[in-house]
Design an enzyme around this catalytic site. Structure first.
Site, PDB file in Angstrom:
ATOM      1  N   THR B 153      -8.096  -9.024  28.934  1.00 36.65           N
ATOM      2  CA  THR B 153      -7.950  -8.931  27.468  1.00 36.65           C
ATOM      3  C   THR B 153      -8.885  -9.976  26.852  1.00 36.65           C
ATOM      4  O   THR B 153     -10.066  -9.709  26.680  1.00 36.65           O
ATOM      5  CB  THR B 153      -6.488  -9.139  27.021  1.00 36.65           C
ATOM      6  OG1 THR B 153      -6.000 -10.380  27.524  1.00 36.65           O
ATOM      7  CG2 THR B 153      -5.601  -8.010  27.492  1.00 36.65           C
ATOM      8  N   LYS B 179      -5.086 -11.354  35.470  1.00 41.21           N
ATOM      9  CA  LYS B 179      -5.609 -11.511  34.128  1.00 41.21           C
ATOM     10  C   LYS B 179      -4.673 -12.459  33.392  1.00 41.21           C
ATOM     11  O   LYS B 179      -3.485 -12.572  33.729  1.00 41.21           O
ATOM     12  CB  LYS B 179      -5.741 -10.165  33.398  1.00 41.21           C
ATOM     13  CG  LYS B 179      -4.483  -9.413  33.124  1.00 41.21           C
ATOM     14  CD  LYS B 179      -3.677  -9.821  31.931  1.00 41.21           C
ATOM     15  CE  LYS B 179      -4.541 -10.049  30.698  1.00 41.21           C
ATOM     16  NZ  LYS B 179      -3.641 -10.535  29.579  1.00 41.21           N
ATOM     17  N   THR B 190       4.440 -14.356  36.316  1.00 37.36           N
ATOM     18  CA  THR B 190       3.156 -14.817  35.814  1.00 37.36           C
ATOM     19  C   THR B 190       2.587 -13.768  34.878  1.00 37.36           C
ATOM     20  O   THR B 190       3.145 -12.686  34.765  1.00 37.36           O
ATOM     21  CB  THR B 190       2.160 -15.053  36.962  1.00 37.36           C
ATOM     22  OG1 THR B 190       0.878 -15.282  36.392  1.00 37.36           O
ATOM     23  CG2 THR B 190       2.062 -13.856  37.873  1.00 37.36           C
ATOM     24  N   GLU B 276      -7.566 -19.326  26.743  1.00 37.22           N
ATOM     25  CA  GLU B 276      -8.242 -18.862  25.529  1.00 37.22           C
ATOM     26  C   GLU B 276      -9.003 -19.994  24.843  1.00 37.22           C
ATOM     27  O   GLU B 276      -8.414 -20.998  24.465  1.00 37.22           O
ATOM     28  CB  GLU B 276      -7.229 -18.240  24.560  1.00 37.22           C
ATOM     29  CG  GLU B 276      -6.868 -16.822  24.968  1.00 37.22           C
ATOM     30  CD  GLU B 276      -5.867 -16.151  24.051  1.00 37.22           C
ATOM     31  OE1 GLU B 276      -5.776 -14.916  24.120  1.00 37.22           O
ATOM     32  OE2 GLU B 276      -5.205 -16.847  23.288  1.00 37.22           O
ATOM     33  N   ASN B 402      -6.918 -16.659  18.175  1.00 37.67           N
ATOM     34  CA  ASN B 402      -5.543 -16.298  17.870  1.00 37.67           C
ATOM     35  C   ASN B 402      -5.247 -16.150  16.392  1.00 37.67           C
ATOM     36  O   ASN B 402      -4.176 -15.681  16.011  1.00 37.67           O
ATOM     37  CB  ASN B 402      -4.595 -17.284  18.537  1.00 37.67           C
ATOM     38  CG  ASN B 402      -4.590 -17.044  20.022  1.00 37.67           C
ATOM     39  OD1 ASN B 402      -4.230 -15.957  20.462  1.00 37.67           O
ATOM     40  ND2 ASN B 402      -5.042 -18.010  20.789  1.00 37.67           N
TER      41      ASN B 402
END
Lengths: 407, 407
Positions: B153, B179, B190, B276, B402
């Site tokens: 993603t 991922k 997880t 991220e 985000n």
């Protein structure tokens, strides 16, 4: 019982003087004072609550010693240096109290001493030798602004408030000032908040009220999940309102608690709304929880979610992150029938019903989320308890402030 | 026993094919596949662990049903849509299994089905009707890369690894893909991690090994404190290595567990290092703790601190924030004699001794912190237990990703 917000801060109650000055802890010429004092005309009852962090500022053990008798007359606070993880922190804190005691003609044991700033830098004595005489010389009944500004670190606004209530037929006031913008995830105490009241109340009842109060106001604030080493909420009650001293439960105590709650929520919101780098205050209200503690935990989980905080910064109605944060709350409740709505001064929009998506008007959602105060309203449909929590959005500026803080 | 890292991923073990394709869940023309399959040549034993979040993806109940007999032959995963908080999520997940079962000639009950992406968007069926036949038609023994990329993603890198070990004199392989980049604070399961092995092992022992393993690898990773609704770690063991089936404790089981630990830590580090928006992997190693669980909690508290994460982004050796994070760890230990050092490929520097500051060479600290992997080494001096945790720095880019994720 009516509680009225009035102007003013730490000097709003009768018989409290304050001041702030530059002693030299920070760099000179930045126009930022670095220490403040609050002085009561007489010795009052007093109480404080402190951080739950195991690594504690040096001032905390000194405060505990000084408040063992439930009395105090002054508050001394410096910014810039936290006096935490320093080799001789307790000695310096006591030394500063002795300086203030001598200058103000009060007992060193009647001083609530606190620090905020960088952890792990040795605390120099010279700035206090220079600053404390200035503080005492200039302390005045309208010095609250000056004090409130001196205790700021990364705060962008000074935080002051005052409320008026009545006890035993007398008008009483609770006023205060606070600082706090980062390293804020309050637990048991708070960043630094200084309350003063002219209400006459015994030290036992004062401490009881203070300990009960933090649970639903200060402890429900989080800016970054980091519980500080220095959090301290303290109050001095000098009795100058002339009410009959509150020594037990009853109507007067309820009034005092209600006023304390009112001013505590004002500070909780001020602190959350001035979180480091933030652009928005986020209030989460959770209802329909099986019990009060579960409601508190869920509401706090929402305002602590980094993902949700970043989404609100981006005005993105990403309510899935609210459900996610509710879901990982460490509490026992049914998560299968949750309603969520988002609201602000621009209206309200339902985004989730029965834990599933609703069709959403994205333009309306955007309009609502562009406001400076955003409310998340959650109904768990699993009981009758409710609670509030306050936080702020996560922004570029937060990262900037905290990537460069020490330099 | 030697465990060797080898190249490859989910197809590294004998008898596993894989593929990824674009079914149409995302926007077309972006060059990003959105679904993947892993197919074993025969039915294997299988196990999985899942998120502890109360709000769960629809796939989790389907996986639990399918794995009740401890067997599986295939893994199906889509990105873009999380299939969480959707009205008919379970039905769609089952429908997709039936499509794959028909195309691949296997039992629907032998499929581990998972999803990742945005929460709360209804999951369409058409993309699977289009994509699944493509997946089966093209699945090959060197399709691991294609599958690993399809499940990404906000990941910037695909995550694959494989290790070789021996059991009963036979060479066995565990390979896998994962991922995960945001909404990561792993608890019990997880993000999404798919492991495949040709080792012969009973489903009971496989599950036992998997459950024990997550505690010190995946569960010690946090990127943003948000435990996802979709976290799933699964493994299929097809037995094609030809070793005598592991059915009890003993040397072979220890070897299997050691290899599983090795590959799990590789994935834990890959996930943390690709958090991220992050620029650095942070590893915290805590020793001298009174017990293992306390060591785990303290190390995780450090890598979860927003303030410390932002400081590391700014290459600021602000170790006071490490002490602060240690101090608010919810565990029972003595915080009065803590040593901290920071290290990287560029060397090591002691910054705190006995919970107090040490003189620090700021230039050396900066040089160390500029590296892509930074280690925080902490000695509590209150026992013999140690643990690791992995996280990443907090950056402008995290906020950007985000704030805009859904749009």
């Amino acid at each position: 019982m009516e509680i009225k917000k009035v102007s003013g801060g730490v000097c709003a109650a009768k018989g409290f003087k304050a001041w702030g000055t530059f002693g030299g802890l920070g760099k000179p010429g930045k126009g930022k004072d670095d220490m403040a004092v609050v002085l009561s005309d007489c010795v009052g009852t007093a109480a404080a609550v402190y951080t739950s962090n195991k690594v504690k500022a040096a001032h905390i053990s000194v405060c505990k010693e000084h408040l063992a008798d439930g009395k105090a007359q002054a508050m001394l606070c410096n910014s810039i240096n936290a006096n935490t993880c320093t080799p001789d922190g307790v000695e310096v804190a006591k030394y500063n109290c002795s300086l203030l005691a001598r200058e103000a003609g009060i007992a060193a044991e009647d001083i609530i001493v606190t620090s905020t700033g960088v952890i792990g830098k040795p605390m120099p004595r010279e700035p206090f030798e220079k600053g404390i005489p200035e503080l005492v010389k200039n302390a005045s009944y309208d010095g609250g602004d000056k004090a409130a500004k001196a205790i700021m670190t990364t705060d962008t606004l000074d935080k002051q408030a005052a409320v008026v209530f009545s006890a035993g037929g007398k008008e009483c006031t609770i006023g205060g000032m606070a600082k706090g913008s980062g390293m804020i995830h309050i637990n048991m105490g708070t960043m630094l908040c200084f309350l003063t009241t002219d209400c006459a109340i015994s030290s036992e009842m004062l401490e009881k009220a203070l300990r009960a109060e933090v649970v639903d106001s200060f402890n429900q604030v989080s800016i970054d999940g980091d519980t500080s080493t220095n959090d301290t909420l303290s109050i001095i009650a000098n009795g100058m309102a002339g009410n009959e001293t509150i020594v037990s439960e009853g109507e007067d105590f309820e009034n005092f608690k209600a006023a304390l709650h009112e001013i505590s929520v004002i500070f909780a919101r001020k602190i959350a709304g001035d979180g480091e780098g933030c652009t928005k205050l986020i209030q989460a209200h959770v209802s329909g929880a099986p019990d009060k503690e579960t409601a508190r935990l869920i509401s706090k989980s929402i305002i602590c979610s980094s993902l949700f905080k970043a989404a609100i910064f981006g005005c993105d109605a990403n309510w899935g992150r609210v459900l996610c944060a509710i879901g990982y709350t460490p509490a026992d409740f049914d998560a299968s029938n949750i309603d969520v709505s988002l609201s602000s001064a621009k209206g309200s929009i339902d985004v989730c019903s029965g834990s599933a998506s609703l069709p959403m008007d994205e333009d309306k959602a955007l309009e609502i989320l562009k406001e400076e105060e955003v409310n998340v309203e959650v109904d768990i449909h699993d009981g009758d308890a409710d609670a509030y929590a306050w936080g702020c959005d996560l922004t570029y500026e937060y990262v900037k402030i905290n990537g460069e803080y020490r330099s």
